[in-house]
Design an enzyme around this catalytic site. Structure first.
Site, PDB file in Angstrom:
ATOM      1  N   SER A  59     -49.838  -9.634 -28.724  1.00 43.26           N
ATOM      2  CA  SER A  59     -50.104  -9.494 -27.595  1.00 43.26           C
ATOM      3  C   SER A  59     -50.846 -11.339 -27.968  1.00 43.26           C
ATOM      4  CB  SER A  59     -51.207  -8.655 -27.246  1.00 43.26           C
ATOM      5  OG  SER A  59     -51.178  -9.176 -25.678  1.00 43.26           O
ATOM      6  N   HIS A  89     -48.229  -0.788 -23.513  1.00 46.47           N
ATOM      7  CA  HIS A  89     -48.519  -2.324 -24.057  1.00 46.47           C
ATOM      8  C   HIS A  89     -49.295  -1.358 -25.880  1.00 46.47           C
ATOM      9  CE1 HIS A  89     -49.693  -6.348 -24.589  1.00 46.47           C
ATOM     10  NE2 HIS A  89     -50.864  -5.844 -24.335  1.00 46.47           N
TER      11      HIS A  89
END
Ligand SMILES: *[C@@H]1O[C@H](CO)[C@@H](O)[C@H](O)[C@H]1NC(C)=O
Length: 400
Positions: A172, A376
């Site tokens: 990320s 995520h």
């Protein structure tokens, strides 16, 4: 009547508090509360901590797992890991041996280095600024992490190991800062054997879930951050972090609340999370960020353009010589890059990954995790992360 109701409410509140206090005495995971050095030592791997100074005076920690439990004399290729937003090196080791990607790579013969970006738990240090007092310490966005921190780590690793190239693994925000480095200092790209991008964050337009709606009100968040004049946000000892540590354990009455509010941000499914391990995962996270970093991310989501921090028209003119913040020149990010993404990731939607894939000049692999529910958070914490993702990641790394 009113008195009766009040008594009833008080009785409920007191009971809940008592049960919660009683629950907090139940044995948690034996590793809950340990920091990265204690955890890795428990896992019987060696761990080192090194300090690296950046060109703008920050003193950052980088953790290293140089080899496995048995010292082997083979020459090892270094791998630099960079963590996500408000995370730290610890998030790459929490799952432990045979599971966390860092340990898998140590076992395959790599020399693992885990960076801690400025402002996070292990990197709150500067040559002359005090993070607890000086606002100036926190005057940075993603731009500075990519421009100063990542190259400082790469240079340091080369210096210690003598290796002229290494692997990079970003998760990320850890990918964002790599893309910034490649745009600003493209000479570093030839030092990268392969960049592994887990949930690559370059174009952030239209995230799913509540963030996609909330971003319309980002001016309110900016205003909130400004009027309270926070030095930092979500640091390890902040109120929110303590509250998360309290409710994010399997015995808390509010554990569902923990799961809901974190997974509302990451993708609504927590079938891949192991509740027994929550208390370990949250022991060291959140690890802190600067208010400007938060605003920068909000700007990227809002604009959909991968650009530098937006200071506002006047300041932009002074800093950049133009009213709008300049977009990063990602054509210069020409290291080989492997992209890993998933369809239930509410932060990084698939369209944005496809756009990265079309934009970057040297994408060598694009892999979608074969599980619809994968969110995520699952890129570093899923129960079945090895089968679903890391086996593929390790195989690809071994080719370079
Ligand atoms: C969940 O975590 C506990 C404690 O670490 C472990 O014993 C158990 O095997 C894990 N379950 C799964 C399905 O991974």
């Amino acid at each position: 009547m009113i008195n009766k109701n009040i008594s009833f409410v008080c009785a409920v509140v007191v009971s809940v508090v008592l049960v919660e206090i009683f629950n907090s005495t139940k044995p948690k995971h034996p590793y809950a509360g340990l920091n990265i050095e204690q955890l890795v030592t428990k896992y019987e791997y060696p761990i080192e901590k090194h300090e690296v100074e950046t060109d703008d005076g920050y003193i950052l920690s980088i953790h290293r797992i140089p080899h496995g439990p048995e010292k082997t004399p083979t020459k090892r290729t270094p791998v630099l890991f960079m963590h996500g937003f408000t995370q730290s090196a610890t998030d790459f080791i929490n799952l432990g041996p045979n599971k966390a990607l860092s340990f898998l790579l140590v076992d395959k013969g790599y020399d693992v280095w885990l960076g801690n970006a400025r402002g996070t738990t292990w990197s709150r240090k500067h040559k002359f600024l005090n993070p607890n007092k000086d606002k100036q310490f926190w005057d940075y966005s993603l731009d500075e992490i990519g421009y100063y921190d990542v190259p400082a780590f790469i240079d340091y690793i080369s210096e210690v190991t003598g290796a002229d190239s290494l692997h990079y693994v970003g998760y990320s925000q850890g990918t964002t800062v790599f893309f910034i480095l490649g745009s600003d200092k493209p000479e570093y790209m030839k030092k990268i054997k392969l960049m592994t991008a887990l949930a690559p964050a370059m174009f952030l337009k239209d995230p799913a879930g509540p963030v996609g709606v909330l971003i319309r009100f980002r001016m309110i968040m900016d205003w909130f951050l400004d009027i309270f004049n926070f030095l930092d946000v979500l640091s390890e000892n902040s109120f929110i972090s303590s509250y998360l540590r309290h409710i994010c354990n399997e015995h808390s009455l509010f554990v569902e609340l923990c799961l809901h509010h974190t997974f509302l941000l990451h993708g609504y499914s927590y079938e891949q999370i192991n509740k027994t391990e929550l208390s370990v995962l949250y022991s060291n996270t959140p690890a802190g960020a600067s208010p400007r970093q938060v605003k920068h991310i909000a700007q990227l989501i809002d604009s959909g353009v991968f650009s530098r921090y937006d200071f506002g028209k006047e300041e932009n003119l002074r800093k950049y010589g133009q009213k709008r913040p300049p977009a990063y020149d990602v054509l210069k990010v020409n290291a080989p890059i492997a992209l890993y993404y998933s369809s239930n990731d509410w932060v990084i939607n698939v369209k944005n990954v496809e756009k990265i894939s079309r934009t970057l000049p040297n994408v060598v692999k694009s892999y979608k995790v074969p599980l619809e529910a994968f969110n995520h958070n699952d890129f570093i914490y899923a129960k079945n992360v090895v089968d679903l993702l890391y086996a593929e990641v390790v195989n690809e790394i071994l080719k370079y």
